[in-house]
Every structure is written in C-alpha cells, then in structure tokens.
Design an enzyme around this catalytic site. Structure first.
Site, PDB file in Angstrom:
ATOM      1  N   ARG A 191      -0.038   1.239  -5.311  1.00 18.51           N
ATOM      2  CA  ARG A 191      -0.707   2.129  -5.603  1.00 18.51           C
ATOM      3  C   ARG A 191      -0.964   3.040  -4.281  1.00 18.51           C
ATOM      4  NH1 ARG A 191      -3.721   6.301  -5.949  1.00 18.51           N
ATOM      5  NH2 ARG A 191      -5.284   6.531  -7.276  1.00 18.51           N
ATOM      6  N   HIS A 194      -4.688   6.056  -0.638  1.00 12.33           N
ATOM      7  CA  HIS A 194      -5.672   7.149  -1.278  1.00 12.33           C
ATOM      8  C   HIS A 194      -7.328   6.792  -0.912  1.00 12.33           C
ATOM      9  CE1 HIS A 194      -6.104   4.250  -4.411  1.00 12.33           C
ATOM     10  NE2 HIS A 194      -7.203   4.940  -4.792  1.00 12.33           N
ATOM     11  N   HIS A 196     -11.456   7.998  -2.684  1.00 13.50           N
ATOM     12  CA  HIS A 196     -11.961   9.076  -3.758  1.00 13.50           C
ATOM     13  C   HIS A 196     -13.569   9.229  -3.648  1.00 13.50           C
ATOM     14  CE1 HIS A 196     -11.892   4.831  -4.851  1.00 13.50           C
ATOM     15  NE2 HIS A 196     -10.809   4.884  -5.206  1.00 13.50           N
ATOM     16  N   GLU A 200     -15.452   2.140  -5.759  1.00 19.54           N
ATOM     17  CA  GLU A 200     -14.544   1.129  -6.732  1.00 19.54           C
ATOM     18  C   GLU A 200     -14.760  -0.127  -6.436  1.00 19.54           C
ATOM     19  OE1 GLU A 200     -10.501   2.531  -6.199  1.00 19.54           O
ATOM     20  OE2 GLU A 200      -9.684   0.247  -6.089  1.00 19.54           O
ATOM     21  N   HIS A 239      -7.647   3.453   1.260  1.00 14.63           N
ATOM     22  CA  HIS A 239      -7.313   2.038   1.007  1.00 14.63           C
ATOM     23  C   HIS A 239      -5.750   2.124   0.475  1.00 14.63           C
ATOM     24  CE1 HIS A 239      -9.853   3.577  -2.234  1.00 14.63           C
ATOM     25  NE2 HIS A 239      -8.956   2.994  -3.057  1.00 14.63           N
ATOM     26  N   GLU A 261      -8.532   8.860 -12.775  1.00 18.04           N
ATOM     27  CA  GLU A 261      -7.519   8.492 -11.823  1.00 18.04           C
ATOM     28  C   GLU A 261      -6.729   9.637 -11.393  1.00 18.04           C
ATOM     29  OE1 GLU A 261      -7.376   5.331 -10.174  1.00 18.04           O
ATOM     30  OE2 GLU A 261      -5.277   5.937 -10.617  1.00 18.04           O
TER      31      GLU A 261
END
Ligand SMILES: *[C@@H]1O[C@H](CO)[C@@H](O)[C@H](O)[C@H]1NC(C)=O
Ligand SMILES: *[C@@H]1O[C@H](CO)[C@@H](O)[C@H](O)[C@H]1NC(C)=O
Ligand SMILES: *[C@@H]1O[C@H](CO)[C@@H](O)[C@H](O)[C@H]1NC(C)=O
Length: 495
Positions: A191, A194, A196, A200, A239, A261
């Site tokens: 993944r 990124h 946000h 999370e 991360h 997402e």
C-alpha cells in the site's frame, strides 16, 4: 403458481421469456447464425411504438376482471420453526429451511403477511429479522448494518496486487464518528507510502505485514505484524505497508465517518503535484534526476520481497527509533482471551496501547446460543465488524424506537452512543466480532448489573420483576450470557 408462470399469464412477461436466448458473440453478430443482420430494428417516438393508446386511461379503458387475472394469492405459505410463536417473543427465524416460492414469508405470530413478490430470497434468508421483525421492533432506527461485500472494490494498479473496499457515511449515513476499510495485499505488494487527515487503527485479519513509520521528531519505526495484531497511525504521520511472503488482508478503522480511501495523501502525487524545479531544489539534485518518477499514482502495487531480517530496513536518525509506549503496533494476537461461560473476550485500549489514544476495542467470541449481554457505551459510538459466524443486534433508541439487524462475516455494524444493544449468536458456529469505540478506556454499562446494583425496591416498583429474578442478577459484569443453541426451543416451552 410459480411467479414466472403468473406473470406470463398476466401478460407481464413476453412469451419468449424463459426460452434460451440466442447467444451473440463478438465478430459473429452480423451473420445469419446466432446474430442479427443489419439494419437493426429502431423505434420512432412519433409512431408511438413504445406507448399505449390514450384509450387505456382510467374511466375510458375497460376495467379488469376482479379475479382470474394476475393473482396475489400465495397458496401454500411455508412457515419455519418459531414463526407462529408470539411476535414479542421475537425468536430468531432460520429461513434456510424454507423453500421458495412458498417460503420464506414475512410473518411472525400472526403479524405481517405473505409476500407474492418480486423478491430475492437470499437477502431475506440473510436478514430474517429485517424481513419478519420481532414484535418488539418499533419506530425508526437509522440503518446500522453494511455488508462490505456490497462495497465497490478498488483494484490495485499492479497485476493481482490487491484491492480495497470501504464503508463510510456514503453507504451508512448514521456512522459519523468512524469509517472502515477492508484491504487485501498480494504477497510482497505495497500500500503506497501515504498519510491522511484521520487516525488509522488496524486489525490484521490474515497473513503478515511489515509497517514502517516516521513521526514529527524524526523518530522511525519498523515492525512486522500478523493476524490478530493491531497498528495505529496518528493523523498526518506518514507510513508504508508491505505484505510479507503469504500476503495479507487487514481491516482499517478511521476516526472520521466520511473518511475515504480515495482521499489519502500519496507519495507519488506529492512528487507529481509540485513543479519539478521545486522538487529538484528540495532534493538538492539536478532536474534530470526526476526523469523516472511514476507518471501516475501507484496506490496498491506489487513489490520486491522485504528482507526477512527486519534490521536491514531499520533506518534511524538522531531521534532514534520509536518503541514501548510510543510504538505504533500492538501484538494483540499474543494476548490471551479471558474465557467465560458462553465465550471469550479480550480488550485493547490506551491503557496498554497508549499511542492509539482514543481507540478502545474488544474482540469477542460467542458460542452458539450465547449473547454479548444487553449494554450501552457511555460516551462513544460503536463500530463493529464480524469476522465469523452469524448474529443479530437490536438497537434501542430513545424514546421508544428499536430495530433488529442481522450480521454475517464481513458485515459492519454501527451503534450510536448510549443506545442499548446486545449481540446474539444466531448460528451454529462461534461468532467472532470486534467492537471499536472512540474512548480512552473500553467500558460499557451492563443492564443486568445496573438492575442488581440499584435499590431492590426501586427496581421492583418500576419493572415488576420478582425477587427471584433480581437475586439471579450478578453484581459483577458478565459480558456474555450463555443460552440454548436451539433458538426456537423456547417456543415449545423448554428453554
Ligand atoms: C532499530 O534500531 C534501534 C536502534 O537504533 C533499535 O532500538 C530498534 O529495536 C530497532 N528496531 C528493530 C525492529 O529491530
Ligand atoms: C479461550 O478462548 C479462546 C477463544 O475462543 C480459545 O481459542 C481458547 O482455546 C480458550 N482457552 C481455554 C483455556 O479454553
Ligand atoms: C429446536 O426446538 C424446536 C422446538 O422444540 C424443535 O421443533 C426443533 O426441531 C429444534 N431444532 C433443532 C435443530 O433441534
């Protein structure tokens, strides 16, 4: 009568319905065999091909016969065990034994009525408490269940590299405080790097993942997690995630109901969205060094295997590495369950995992017939996820509404703050589910404990319960109540 036959008789289906359709194959669609020769038939609005005569308007047209046309009669409705019992008893109805079109039927204790269709039986079998609600359900309770199997799946950019699907306020508008994502990474897939705006919290469902994080102080962190383990990333902290040799699937919970997402800050986009001159200056290199950066985001993509020796990926600066109370992972799989009658529970909250300062969770196992007791959470909404089995939840909403929802593996549940609820195993295997709260400490108000610890006279005067009932209420919290595995046996008087 079979529904298609009924519709045919009523002229509602074309006569050719049910006959094999001609197969149209690409490159064969102009030949005489199995295809249609041009010109293709067209419709003209002026000729009125698609509309009927104005003579069909009510008052002009002849009236249909009162019987003998299409019939809404359901001749032999099939009722399953418990369906004839008192509706307020609210037994769980297992519609799997019912055979369409005679069953399932939305009937309970004489309430409701037969359903001549149209219908999709599988929804009704999976949601029998929605289709034939207990008599105690009343009023309006916002939708509280979402099957992730109905969420749009976003594929990764690499060949079979993985996917992600989500639940947020788009599909469950009442779920304002938390949202969830179910993500799959193929072996060695990433993944993308990124960050946000939300926090999370994640539970690994299958396989293993290597996580890498850096915080504001420049302290770094790498760790490997496996099924049953948890990670947490605060807002803005960047991360990366890479699947280990056997791939992985994990569940993400965000502290914002409208998280998406689609809206994360990706490292590729970070490079693509500022002038190259700026990045050359920022990296202190010649612009030509940026010739090979990706031209589009990578999101989920295949990668080279992570070295088995994690030390090879442990890069630290002068701030060193993050560990102990600041660690971004918790090896929850290594924590034993607290086993009790009817099931098991384990709790993870900031008391032992302080970095996730507002995430409190319980992983609960319910044996067949058992129930997570009636309770509510004082300050937080509850976001729940079913890992295994089938269960039902009734949500009691002040002042006088309640609704019962059914859940199976892969479903999300959402219960607003202070609203009463239970989780009852309605199947034949153990239910495993996760409760997540936005709270500094996991806790709930147990209804039976409250009754046990309130002056006896007050409870008796209010609820009409006997001393025998109140004597049986434990003064300590039980969390889980065992019960008969045959959920309809009580209808026959043998609980
Ligand atoms: C990374 O290195 C630091 C020392 O610089 C050490 O404290 C930490 O335990 C290492 N992390 C791992 C996962 O080995
Ligand atoms: C306790 O419960 C867990 C989860 O159901 C189970 O895996 C474990 O075997 C149980 N332990 C004992 C001692 O029964
Ligand atoms: C459950 O109990 C009911 C009522 O006693 C009985 O009719 C039914 O056969 C039982 N079901 C099973 C699976 O034993």
């Amino acid at each position: 009568m079979h529904i298609q036959t009924t519709l045919l008789a009523a002229g509602l289906l074309p006569l050719g319905y049910g006959l094999p359709r001609p197969q149209i194959t690409y490159e064969e669609n102009s030949g005489p065999v199995g295809g249609v020769d041009p010109p293709f038939p067209t419709f003209t609005a002026a000729a009125g091909d698609l509309r009927g005569s104005t003579n069909l308007q009510g008052g002009i047209a002849s009236r249909p016969p009162v019987s003998g046309g299409d019939s809404a009669v359901v001749p032999d409705p099939e009722l399953v065990n418990g369906q004839e019992a008192d509706a307020d008893l609210g037994l769980y109805l297992d519609f799997n034994s019912a055979t369409p079109p005679n069953g399932p039927q939305p009937i309970r204790g004489g309430q409701g009525g037969t359903d001549p269709g149209p219908r999709t039986y599988e929804y009704e079998k999976l949601n029998s408490d929605i289709f034939a609600p207990p008599g105690t359900d009343q009023g309006d309770v916002p939708q509280a269940m979402w099957p992730l199997g109905l969420s749009h799946n976003r594929a990764g950019t690499g060949k079979e590299s993985g996917w992600a699907r989500q639940q947020n306020t788009d599909v469950l508008p009442a779920a304002t405080a938390m949202a969830g994502v179910d993500m799959r990474l193929a072996p060695h897939a990433y993944r993308e790097l990124h960050w946000h705006t939300s926090s999370e919290w994640a539970l690994v469902l299958k396989g293993g993942v290597r996580v890498a994080v850096m915080n504001e102080d420049g302290a770094s962190f790498v760790d490997d997690v496996t099924a049953g383990d948890v990670w947490f990333f605060p807002p803005g902290v960047p991360h990366s995630l890479q699947a280990l040799d056997e791939g992985c699937e994990f569940l993400l919970v965000f502290d914002s109901g409208d998280f998406s997402e689609e809206d994360t800050f990706l490292a590729t986009e970070m490079l693509l969205r500022s002038p190259k001159e700026v990045w050359a200056k920022n990296l202190q290199v010649d612009v030509s060094e940026l010739d090979n950066i990706p031209q589009d985001q990578k999101y989920i993509f295949n990668g080279t295997p992570a070295p088995a020796d994690i030390e090879k990926q442990n890069i630290t600066g002068s701030a060193g590495s993050v560990s102990g109370p600041d660690a971004y992972t918790y090896h929850w799989s290594q924590q034993d369950f607290h086993n009790t009658t009817g099931g098991s529970v384990k709790i993870l909250d900031p008391v032992t995992f302080p970095i996730a300062e507002m995430f409190s969770a319980a992983l609960v196992v319910l044996e067949p017939g058992a129930m997570r007791e009636v309770h509510w959470h004082t300050t937080s909404d509850e976001w729940s996820y079913f890992l295994q089995g089938s269960a039902r939840i009734t949500i009691f909403k002040a002042p006088e509404a309640s609704r019962t929802f059914d859940f199976t593996a892969g479903d999300v549940g959402y219960i607003p703050q202070a609203q009463g609820h239970y989780v009852e195993n309605t199947g034949t295997e153990d239910v495993i589910f996760l409760e997540v709260l936005q709270a500094k400490k996991f806790g709930d108000i147990s209804a039976s404990q409250w009754l046990a610890l309130t002056p006896r006279q007050v409870v008796k005067d209010t609820l009409g319960l006997s001393d025998a009932v109140l004597d049986a209420q434990p003064k300590d919290k039980t969390l889980i109540k065992p019960g008969n595995v045959n959920l309809t046996a009580i209808a026959a008087g043998s609980s």
